[in-house]
Scaffold this motif. Structure first.
Motif, short mmCIF file in Angstrom:
data_model
loop_
_atom_site.label_atom_id
_atom_site.label_comp_id
_atom_site.label_asym_id
_atom_site.label_seq_id
_atom_site.Cartn_x
_atom_site.Cartn_y
_atom_site.Cartn_z
N SER A 122 52.75 2.12 46.15
CA SER A 122 52.50 2.50 44.77
C SER A 122 52.83 3.75 44.75
CB SER A 122 51.04 2.27 44.49
OG SER A 122 50.83 2.64 43.29
N MET A 123 53.20 4.25 43.53
CA MET A 123 53.25 5.78 43.08
C MET A 123 52.08 6.42 42.61
SD MET A 123 57.14 5.59 41.15
CE MET A 123 57.11 7.24 40.95
N VAL A 177 51.24 0.36 52.90
CA VAL A 177 50.03 -0.54 53.40
C VAL A 177 50.63 -1.79 53.68
CG1 VAL A 177 47.68 -1.34 53.14
CG2 VAL A 177 48.25 0.85 52.21
N GLU A 178 50.17 -2.25 54.97
CA GLU A 178 50.75 -3.54 55.61
C GLU A 178 49.74 -4.51 55.88
OE1 GLU A 178 53.48 -3.25 58.48
OE2 GLU A 178 55.28 -2.37 57.11
N ILE A 179 49.72 -5.58 55.56
CA ILE A 179 48.76 -6.43 55.68
C ILE A 179 49.21 -7.89 56.44
CG2 ILE A 179 46.86 -8.16 54.72
CD1 ILE A 179 46.58 -6.09 52.28
N ASP A 180 48.71 -8.23 57.66
CA ASP A 180 49.33 -9.26 58.48
C ASP A 180 48.49 -10.55 57.78
OD1 ASP A 180 50.68 -7.75 60.15
OD2 ASP A 180 48.95 -7.40 61.31
N VAL A 196 45.38 1.22 48.04
CA VAL A 196 46.73 1.44 48.17
C VAL A 196 46.74 2.87 47.59
CG1 VAL A 196 49.12 1.00 47.76
CG2 VAL A 196 47.70 -0.68 47.69
N PRO A 197 47.23 3.83 48.52
CA PRO A 197 47.05 5.35 48.18
C PRO A 197 48.64 5.48 47.62
CG PRO A 197 47.18 5.03 50.56
CD PRO A 197 47.00 3.64 50.10
N ALA A 198 48.49 6.76 47.01
CA ALA A 198 49.80 7.14 46.01
C ALA A 198 50.87 7.53 47.24
CB ALA A 198 49.64 8.48 45.15
N ASP A 199 51.95 7.11 47.05
CA ASP A 199 53.22 7.21 47.89
C ASP A 199 53.02 6.71 49.43
OD1 ASP A 199 54.81 7.91 45.67
OD2 ASP A 199 53.92 9.91 45.92
N GLU A 200 52.33 5.69 49.74
CA GLU A 200 52.02 5.50 51.17
C GLU A 200 52.32 3.95 51.15
OE1 GLU A 200 48.96 6.73 53.66
OE2 GLU A 200 48.96 8.70 52.77
N LEU A 217 55.07 -5.23 45.62
CA LEU A 217 54.62 -6.12 46.80
C LEU A 217 55.74 -6.76 47.41
CD1 LEU A 217 52.10 -8.71 46.83
CD2 LEU A 217 54.62 -9.30 47.25
N GLU A 218 55.87 -6.50 48.80
CA GLU A 218 57.00 -7.02 49.45
C GLU A 218 56.67 -8.00 50.77
OE1 GLU A 218 61.05 -5.27 51.76
OE2 GLU A 218 59.37 -4.13 51.32
N LEU A 219 57.52 -9.19 50.86
CA LEU A 219 56.97 -10.21 51.88
C LEU A 219 57.86 -9.88 52.87
CD1 LEU A 219 56.76 -13.61 50.02
CD2 LEU A 219 55.08 -12.54 51.58
#
Length: 154
Positions: free
Chosen positions: A39-40, A88-91, A82-86, A16-18
């Motif tokens: 996620s891997m 996802v951004e959430i506002d 959360v798919p592997a190696d992609e 997770l990154e803010l």
């Protein structure tokens, strides 16, 4: 077997990154930001809790006291795949209210007291630090991913 243990501990799991501004105005009532999930392995996030916290300290050396105040909190309760190696951004929009001390109120109301209050704060080593924390609840893991970022309030 090793794969199950890694998944349960969150190793190679969701990170997770803010993504928030480094500086916000004291007059702002809402903090706009994004959360990036990566996620891997494909996993599901069921909830994300975001908090805005003030760490208020005063005093010097052995007389130093610190308090923490929660200025705002939201829970994003939705299933996010959360798919592997992609990524996802959430506002999100985090409403908050900055709490003023009695000294701050006095400083804002009376121009004559402005210098005196500033001097008293300096003598008592009064400081406020602000941060935003986020924690995601990932299905099937014991340790949840989290992130926290410092914010300058002007």
């Amino acid at each position: 077997m090793l794969r199950k243990v890694k998944k349960w501990l969150g190793i190679e799991g969701v990170k997770l990154e803010l993504l928030i501004p480094e500086e916000i105005s004291r007059d702002t009532k809402v903090l706009n930001g994004k959360i990036r999930l990566y996620s891997m392995n494909a996993q599901t996030v069921s909830q994300i809790v975001i908090k805005f916290v003030e760490r208020y300290s005063r005093g010097r050396k052995s007389e130093k006291m610190t308090d923490e105040y929660q200025l705002g909190e939201i829970s994003l309760v939705e299933l996010v795949e959360v798919p592997a190696d992609e990524a996802v951004e959430i506002d999100f929009k985090l409403p908050f209210a900055i709490v003023k001390s009695e000294m701050d109120e006095l400083q804002d109301k009376n121009l004559l007291m402005n210098g005196i209050v500033k001097a008293a704060k300096w003598m008592n080593n009064v400081e406020s630090e602000f941060r935003v924390e986020a924690e995601a609840d990932v299905r099937g893991t014991a340790l949840n991913p989290f992130d926290k970022k410092a914010v300058v309030v002007k």
